[in-house]
Design an enzyme around this catalytic site. Structure first.
Site, short mmCIF file in Angstrom:
data_model
loop_
_atom_site.label_atom_id
_atom_site.label_comp_id
_atom_site.label_asym_id
_atom_site.label_seq_id
_atom_site.Cartn_x
_atom_site.Cartn_y
_atom_site.Cartn_z
N ASP A 1 23.12 5.59 53.12
CA ASP A 1 23.49 6.19 54.41
C ASP A 1 22.40 5.86 55.43
OD1 ASP A 1 24.57 7.70 56.41
OD2 ASP A 1 24.65 9.56 55.28
N ASP B 1 28.45 4.16 58.91
CA ASP B 1 27.05 4.13 58.50
C ASP B 1 26.83 4.57 57.06
OD1 ASP B 1 27.69 6.78 58.77
OD2 ASP B 1 26.05 7.30 60.12
N GLU B 2 27.87 4.47 56.25
CA GLU B 2 27.82 5.03 54.89
C GLU B 2 28.51 4.10 53.90
OE1 GLU B 2 28.91 9.37 52.89
OE2 GLU B 2 29.80 8.75 54.79
#
Length: 395
Positions: A10, A104-105
């Protein structure tokens, strides 16, 4: 059976980090990215602002009361998408199976790779490489499943890494408050607290029948997650997937109001399809075909979304930019691409969180009574308009 090795990665305070790469003067200062209107909310915030109690999805007005000196940025979602693509390529070039859960993960399935190199060392090297080449900090957790790895990541952010060894999942989760479990939102957490359940360890010991009676089928999932059980696979990420719908008119038209209503209806249907698939779109394309068969398209990158109120205005805006010839239109369509597996990060936008229950209720009605059982008034067509529009074509 071979133990799985699932890595969750993350990017730390992603939007703020990108803004700081673009403007180093922001480093070390309290920064908030989000809506600037009275109804705006915090999309992302730096760790400097979190020290004052600012959190993502918080109303902007409240955030500025807590941290009056914060610098508020509207944000550049095109830049965020570009940096996300950069990191995605780096991860996909190195890991055997990658799922992009959001902008974003990421989840990486490293199962079976221990014989060649340690999964923890691999993730460590990859994390360092991403930071060195992009300037972005990223944290990771490693365990036997998605849930525990994600909790581990959140446990050590920012710029941290942590491994939960096989067999230690339940002990790792037990002392945490129930809200740390990814699937447990504010409403569910409050219901659990009302039942006297504050920590994950207590939840893991609850009789399954009690949880089923209170939460239905979700009660089983709650019990499993609290006990460190999560058999969901890492779903390989693919940028090639897309969803589209288009309509061909029996009589070519220049009725802009009709065209907007149809675009709204098509977008609403596609958004429902996305939510059924558990996906979001990060690219929207509008297509026009004129009466002379000239075909034109225009597209835009957006923060990953599956919400009508995000997607419909974007489609209308694209149409206004695209339809500049005022010629008769034969066909109109909408396409969603760059689909991501996972739920929308509602804090990217201004006031989406309160609409989540509404979408859930509408989707449940559609699932039970059919796709067209619930429609927005703005997407409804008059009887004559329906006769002019042929059956939509779907991809």
């Amino acid at each position: 059976m071979q133990e799985r090795a699932i890595v969750h990665m993350d990017l730390d305070s992603f939007f703020v980090s990108v803004e700081r790469l673009r403007d180093p003067r922001l480093v070390g200062k309290p920064v908030i990215v989000g809506g600037l209107s009275d109804r705006g909310v915090v999309a992302a915030c730096s760790y400097e602002t979190r020290a004052f109690g600012v959190r993502s999805a918080m109303p902007m007005r409240m955030a500025l009361k807590l941290c009056p000196d914060a610098l508020v940025l509207r944000g550049d979602f095109e830049a965020y998408a570009q940096h996300s693509d950069w990191v995605t390529r780096m991860i996909m070039d190195r890991a055997p199976v990658v799922e992009k859960a959001s902008i974003d993960e990421f989840y990486l399935d490293m199962t079976g790779m221990e014989r060649f190199f340690g999964s923890y060392q691999f993730a460590t090297d990859l994390r360092q490489k991403i930071h060195k080449e992009t300037g972005l900090q990223i944290s990771f957790g490693l365990s036997v499943n998605k849930t525990v790895s994600k909790v581990a990541t959140n446990h050590v952010k920012p710029a941290g890494q942590f491994q939960v060894l096989p067999g230690e999942e339940k002990a790792f989760l037990a002392p945490m408050v129930v809200g740390k479990i990814p699937m447990i939102g504010a409403v569910t957490a409050q219901t659990l607290r009302n039942m006297g359940i504050v920590h994950v360890g207590t939840l893991s010991q609850m009789p399954l029948k009690v949880l089923e009676r209170t939460f239905g089928k979700s009660g089983v999932m709650l019990w499993e997650r609290a006990n460190g059980i999560d058999l969901r696979p890492v779903v390989p990420y693919s940028e090639q997937k897309s969803l589209s719908k288009e309509i061909t008119f029996e009589q070519d038209t220049t009725d802009v109001h009709l065209l907007h209503r149809i675009l709204g209806s098509l977008t609403e249907q596609l958004a429902y399809d996305l939510r059924k698939l558990g996906q979001c779109t990060s690219c929207i394309t509008v297509k026009l075909r004129y009466s002379n068969f000239d075909t034109h398209t225009r597209q835009i990158s957006i923060p990953a979304s599956a919400s009508d109120h995000r997607l419909i205005p974007a489609v209308h805006e694209l149409f206004e930019k695209l339809y500049d010839r005022r010629l008769l239109i034969r066909l109109i369509g909408v396409r969603f691409s760059k689909l991501l597996q996972g739920q929308e990060q509602l804090s990217l936008f201004d006031d989406g969180a309160r609409l989540v229950p509404l979408y859930g209720a509408m989707d449940n009605l559609r699932n039970r009574y059919g796709e067209f059982s619930v429609l927005r008034a703005s997407g409804l067509m008059e009887r004559g308009e329906r006769r002019n529009a042929l059956v939509p074509k779907s991809e």
